[in-house]
Write an enzyme that holds these catalytic residues in place. Structure first.
Site, PDB file in Angstrom:
ATOM      1  N   ASP A 102       0.771  -1.282   0.029  1.00  0.00           N
ATOM      2  CA  ASP A 102       0.107   0.238   0.011  1.00  0.00           C
ATOM      3  C   ASP A 102       0.878   1.294   0.001  1.00  0.00           C
ATOM      4  OD1 ASP A 102      -1.859  -1.768   0.488  1.00  0.00           O
ATOM      5  OD2 ASP A 102      -2.181  -1.560   2.638  1.00  0.00           O
TER       6      ASP A 102
HETATM    7  N1  URA Z   1      -1.096  -5.961   4.015  1.00  0.00           N
HETATM    8  C1  URA Z   1      -1.709  -4.599   4.011  1.00  0.00           C
HETATM    9  O1  URA Z   1      -2.721  -4.350   4.500  1.00  0.00           O
HETATM   10  N2  URA Z   1      -1.054  -3.727   3.378  1.00  0.00           N
HETATM   11  C2  URA Z   1       0.201  -3.980   2.614  1.00  0.00           C
HETATM   12  O2  URA Z   1       0.750  -3.001   2.032  1.00  0.00           O
HETATM   13  C3  URA Z   1       0.592  -5.590   2.711  1.00  0.00           C
HETATM   14  C4  URA Z   1       0.018  -6.205   3.424  1.00  0.00           C
END
Ligand code: URA
Length: 232
Positions: A102
């Site tokens: 993310d």
């Molecule tokens: N889980 C999440 O919530 N975000 C990420 O970037 C990776 C795993």
């Protein structure tokens, strides 16, 4: 592969641009011999303006991703490609992130132009463990470990439960979580499902591969047996 195509595929320009580089005598062998269109040469023997070529096809990079960068060029805002040499964005095949982090997740991101390897890493069958460290808004209750390990936790709008995941409490609001899958916002949704909220999230490891002393925002090529470490 023909010299012009080999160089163009590395993002140095169109085939026309590369022909112009060749005609200008800017492409040489290591011994200084000028290369022309139609010559055969190995990647590691080719220099442009005296500089080694960018990594050959089949490369794997690790990036220590800072917060605020997205993994997709279709998302608005800064993208992880801005942290790599500009030419990397024009390669064919493209260098793509192996799964996504993310925008606000930091840490280990792999990128490769090897599509088969990419799918081997992200395939659920490969069972590659990914290790995250999460800072939480509220203290852990002590129930999370069993809930995450149960293999029965269903996230909203998912059709199948999550595979068992391992939680280790690091302090009252900090946890290390190892997951085998890579579902959308998985860790944030897992903690939301147990009434908590992830404030910061960092990926520390993929398989047996970690960031070592790579600084945030920096990248490097994987070498030697490091790709094997992903599956170790
Ligand atoms: N889980 C999440 O919530 N975000 C990420 O970037 C990776 C795993």
């Amino acid at each position: 592969m023909r010299l012009v195509r080999l160089i163009a595929n590395l993002g140095y320009g169109s085939q026309r641009d590369v022909k112009m580089l060749l005609r200008a005598g800017r492409v040489t062998r290591r011994d200084g011999t000028i290369l022309s269109d139609g010559d055969k040469a190995e990647h590691e023997d080719i220099l442009i303006d005296g500089e080694e070529l960018d990594p050959p096809q089949g490369c794997v990079l690790m990036l220590n991703k800072p917060a605020g960068y997205t993994c997709s060029t279709s998302d608005p805002g800064r993208v992880v490609y801005e942290l790599l040499p500009e030419r990397f964005e024009y390669r064919n095949p493209i260098i793509a992130p192996v799964g996504r982090l993310d925008r606000d997740t930091t840490g280990l991101l792999l990128l490769t132009d090897d599509g088969q390897l990419l799918h081997r890493i992200i395939s659920p069958k490969a069972n590659v463990p990914k290790v995250y460290e999460a800072e939480l808004a509220r203290p852990l209750t002590g129930d999370e470990k069993d809930i995450f390990a149960s293999g029965t936790l269903m996230l909203k709008s998912e059709k199948t439960p999550l595979l068992p995941a391992t939680l280790e409490a690091l302090d009252e609001k900090k946890a290390r979580l190892t997951i085998q899958e890579g579902r959308y916002h998985q860790i944030r949704r897992m903690f939301a499902a147990v009434g908590n909220h992830v404030e910061t999230l960092h990926r520390a490891r993929i398989g047996a591969l970690d960031l070592g002393d790579l600084e945030e925002g920096d990248w490097r090529l994987l070498e030697g047996d490091e790709v094997a470490k992903i599956f170790a």
